[in-house]
Motif scaffolding. Sequence first.
Motif, PDB file in Angstrom:
ATOM      1  N   TRP A 245      34.736  38.167  74.775  1.00 31.82           N
ATOM      2  CA  TRP A 245      35.179  39.490  75.213  1.00 31.82           C
ATOM      3  C   TRP A 245      35.420  39.499  76.720  1.00 31.82           C
ATOM      4  O   TRP A 245      36.417  40.060  77.196  1.00 31.82           O
ATOM      5  N   LEU A 246      34.515  38.895  77.470  1.00 34.84           N
ATOM      6  CA  LEU A 246      34.667  38.863  78.924  1.00 34.84           C
ATOM      7  C   LEU A 246      35.903  38.069  79.332  1.00 34.84           C
ATOM      8  O   LEU A 246      36.596  38.424  80.288  1.00 34.84           O
ATOM      9  N   LYS A 247      36.190  37.009  78.603  1.00 36.81           N
ATOM     10  CA  LYS A 247      37.362  36.205  78.917  1.00 36.81           C
ATOM     11  C   LYS A 247      38.659  36.947  78.595  1.00 36.81           C
ATOM     12  O   LYS A 247      39.698  36.726  79.232  1.00 36.81           O
ATOM     13  N   ALA A 248      38.595  37.844  77.610  1.00 33.53           N
ATOM     14  CA  ALA A 248      39.779  38.596  77.211  1.00 33.53           C
ATOM     15  C   ALA A 248      39.964  39.875  78.015  1.00 33.53           C
ATOM     16  O   ALA A 248      41.087  40.369  78.152  1.00 33.53           O
ATOM     17  N   ALA A 249      38.886  40.430  78.543  1.00 31.20           N
ATOM     18  CA  ALA A 249      38.932  41.749  79.183  1.00 31.20           C
ATOM     19  C   ALA A 249      39.689  41.716  80.504  1.00 31.20           C
ATOM     20  O   ALA A 249      39.664  40.723  81.237  1.00 31.20           O
ATOM     21  N   THR A 250      40.348  42.827  80.809  1.00 24.83           N
ATOM     22  CA  THR A 250      40.951  43.009  82.128  1.00 24.83           C
ATOM     23  C   THR A 250      39.864  43.197  83.164  1.00 24.83           C
ATOM     24  O   THR A 250      39.950  42.700  84.291  1.00 24.83           O
ATOM     25  N   ALA A 251      38.810  43.915  82.782  1.00 23.69           N
ATOM     26  CA  ALA A 251      37.659  44.133  83.665  1.00 23.69           C
ATOM     27  C   ALA A 251      36.459  44.537  82.835  1.00 23.69           C
ATOM     28  O   ALA A 251      36.592  45.039  81.711  1.00 23.69           O
ATOM     29  N   CYS A 252      35.284  44.310  83.392  1.00 22.42           N
ATOM     30  CA  CYS A 252      34.018  44.769  82.826  1.00 22.42           C
ATOM     31  C   CYS A 252      33.548  45.939  83.689  1.00 22.42           C
ATOM     32  O   CYS A 252      33.795  45.956  84.903  1.00 22.42           O
ATOM     33  N   ILE A 253      32.888  46.917  83.093  1.00 21.89           N
ATOM     34  CA  ILE A 253      32.432  48.060  83.876  1.00 21.89           C
ATOM     35  C   ILE A 253      30.951  48.332  83.631  1.00 21.89           C
ATOM     36  O   ILE A 253      30.454  48.199  82.507  1.00 21.89           O
TER      37      ILE A 253
END
Length: 358
Positions: A245-253
């Motif tokens: 998920w982190l590799k796919a995400a534009t950003a983590c919040i």
Amino acid sequence: MNTTGPLTIALVMATPGTGWGGMEKHTADLAAALSERGHKVHLLAHKAYSHRFAESVQVHSLPVQLDRRNPWLKHRLRRALKSITPDIVHAQGNKAASLVGSIPRTSGNRSTRILGTLHGTKSSHRAFNQLDGVIGVSREIESAVNHPNKRLIYNGLKDKEPDSPDPNPGFPIPRERPLLLAAGRLEPVKQFDRLIRAWAQSASPGTLVILGDGSQRSQLESLISQSGAGDRILLPGHEPRVLPWLKAATACIISSSREGFPYIMVEALRAECPVLSTPVSGVRDFLPDSAIASSDSVEDIADLVTANLGVGDSTPGSLSARFQSSFQRAAEQLSLETMVSKTEHFYRELLGANATGR
């Protein structure tokens, strides 16, 4: 005193066995890594955590669900430490520090050094005044402690094994971009209710995904359906495989009201995923100012999202470019190897010096 060879280390964790968060993960990772380095590691904690620790770590069950002043709990702790005769007693958190600080060093190994790690900001840090040393997991926490022998040691994660495939997540990752990812227990401190409201208010397209489970699930599901952005907010549940998920995400919040040193920030930066955050402890050491909200209000979280993920000049590529120095610093400072080496070095320093007195 043993200042060069393998050490006997007693890690004390006083959480009641009902949850698994950053402090528990920190302790498990530290225990396993110290054991791999040849030290004899003991864990004194609630029996519910036994299966979470490496087989090489000897677990001693304590009734830590009792009050820290409970005489039976203190007796059990004192008896366990007397049987172990450790070189180092390392308390994790306020309650554990209060417990180990109350045990007189009048029996067993008189050269034992006692220290504690402070994982979050508290109204009082008096429990740590009785210890020989203190570790703070963020600059804010370390600065808040008034102790003559303190160290700043960030939480770290184990490096991924080379060429090991990433497991597929249990829930399909949405194709829409931008993809904003949050992860954590669905509990009030994480303020996912504010994040949902902020996402609905923001001018960002794309999808918000909140991974996790907890007591607020039904409340958050209702809020999502009422938000007007229900088709752009997903609540898949607990996901043990966060890395894809982190590799796919534009950003983590991070939308929390408080954190000690957020493990999700460590995971995200190590995966080279940009992080947006409320101004919780630890984030200013690694994130650019433009990635930190002015406060944890719904309005400021919405402004943060819009500024970084909204339509216009703030494209995902430019966002990632602004984080290159953060990614590099995380790679250098937020590894498990660095965390354990600094902790082990502090143990040796304490053993090689006279106790600071209690």
